[in-house]
Design an enzyme around this catalytic site. Structure first.
Site, PDB file in Angstrom:
ATOM      1  N   HIS A  68      -4.321  10.758  -2.839  1.00 17.10           N
ATOM      2  CA  HIS A  68      -5.476   9.906  -2.580  1.00 17.10           C
ATOM      3  C   HIS A  68      -6.801  10.655  -2.673  1.00 17.10           C
ATOM      4  O   HIS A  68      -7.863  10.044  -2.555  1.00 17.10           O
ATOM      5  CB  HIS A  68      -5.359   9.263  -1.193  1.00 17.10           C
ATOM      6  CG  HIS A  68      -4.246   8.268  -1.083  1.00 17.10           C
ATOM      7  ND1 HIS A  68      -4.122   7.205  -1.933  1.00 17.10           N
ATOM      8  CD2 HIS A  68      -3.204   8.191  -0.215  1.00 17.10           C
ATOM      9  CE1 HIS A  68      -3.046   6.493  -1.597  1.00 17.10           C
ATOM     10  NE2 HIS A  68      -2.473   7.071  -0.566  1.00 17.10           N
ATOM     11  N   ASP A 117       0.563   3.748   6.304  1.00 15.62           N
ATOM     12  CA  ASP A 117       1.439   2.991   5.418  1.00 15.62           C
ATOM     13  C   ASP A 117       2.661   2.470   6.157  1.00 15.62           C
ATOM     14  O   ASP A 117       3.158   1.380   5.861  1.00 15.62           O
ATOM     15  CB  ASP A 117       1.871   3.853   4.234  1.00 15.62           C
ATOM     16  CG  ASP A 117       0.819   3.874   3.133  1.00 15.62           C
ATOM     17  OD1 ASP A 117       0.281   2.814   2.809  1.00 15.62           O
ATOM     18  OD2 ASP A 117       0.545   4.967   2.605  1.00 15.62           O
TER      19      ASP A 117
END
Length: 268
Positions: free
Chosen positions: A47, A177
């Site tokens: 990311h 997540d």
């Protein structure tokens, strides 16, 4: 960090280690985090803004700053995992590992035969470790860590199988997540009680299987909670957030001084 100090040795001894997390493609920033006292710095190639070239330069500066070198790869990029350990990463975190097969393929990509299928070319890694090539080969499989991220319901369902992978050194939990998956996308709740309960069970299973356990933490309190749950590697502190908070605090200080003095706000 002394020349003969390795992240694997610390974690396997049970010593908790806190790692900073770096998203920026700015090699000096992770060096500063290392010099500030972090025992490890994690470079986020999933990311974050780093590419391979930036990661290579940055790992050398992390070593110069006295910290251990961790990298998170993009989903499924086992080829990059092999390149990063060649360049000096002591630990690779692989996101979205949801099955035994995925865990095996990842772990084997950074282990030499007969344990895995890693190709030979670790000259930069040996240099950063202060080892000869022979010393590196002798110790690489035990000193290079593979951590599979557990961050979905599928991963939890397959956790026993994932933990049974002999080549895998441990797991690393992504609570954000994980909370999205557990709620089927209805809530982002990494710090919630329900998420914490699942994280505690994951750590318990990992430790029972003889594996290392790491987790992403969003506060100091969560670091302490993770240690109590049995985690050994905790991330806490992201470079982009550090910069954002420091900039806002500096501007707020100027504004408060201007207000106290009765002067103009000068655009603040």
């Amino acid at each position: 960090m002394s020349e003969k100090s390795f992240l694997a040795e610390k974690l396997c001894s049970g010593k908790p280690v806190v790692t900073a997390w770096s998203l920026l493609s700015a090699p000096l920033v992770p060096e500063l985090l290392a010099r500030a006292g972090y025992e490890a710095v994690t470079l986020d190639l999933q990311h974050g803004m780093l590419d391979f070239e930036a990661a290579v330069e940055t790992m050398a500066l992390i070593a110069l700053g006295g910290a251990h070198r961790i990298a998170r790869i993009p989903v499924g990029d086992n080829a990059l995992a092999g390149r990063l350990v060649d360049m000096g990463a002591e630990c690779i975190i692989a996101p979205m590992i949801n099955s035994k097969r995925e865990a095996e393929e990842f772990a084997r990509s950074i282990k030499y035969p007969p344990v895995g299928e890693r190709s030979w070319s670790p000259f930069r890694a040996a240099m950063l470790n202060g080892q000869t090539s022979d010393q590196y080969l002798k110790n690489a499989n035990s000193q290079t860590l593979s951590l599979a991220m557990i961050e979905t319901q599928d991963a939890i369902d397959a956790l026993d199988d994932i933990l049974s992978v002999s080549e895998l050194d441990g797991i690393f939990v992504g609570p954000s997540d994980l909370s999205l998956s557990l709620s089927q996308g209805s809530a982002l709740d990494p710090n919630g009680a329900g998420t914490a309960e699942v994280c505690a069970r994951i750590a318990e299973k990992a430790r029972a299987a003889g594996k290392l356990a790491g987790i992403f933490c969003l506060s100091g309190e969560k670091v302490e909670e993770a240690v109590q749950q049995g985690y050994q590697l905790m991330s806490h502190g992201i470079d982009t957030i550090f910069l954002d908070h420091a900039a806002r605090a500096a501007l707020k200080e100027v504004e408060q001084l201007a207000q106290a003095g009765g002067g103009p706000k000068a655009g603040y």
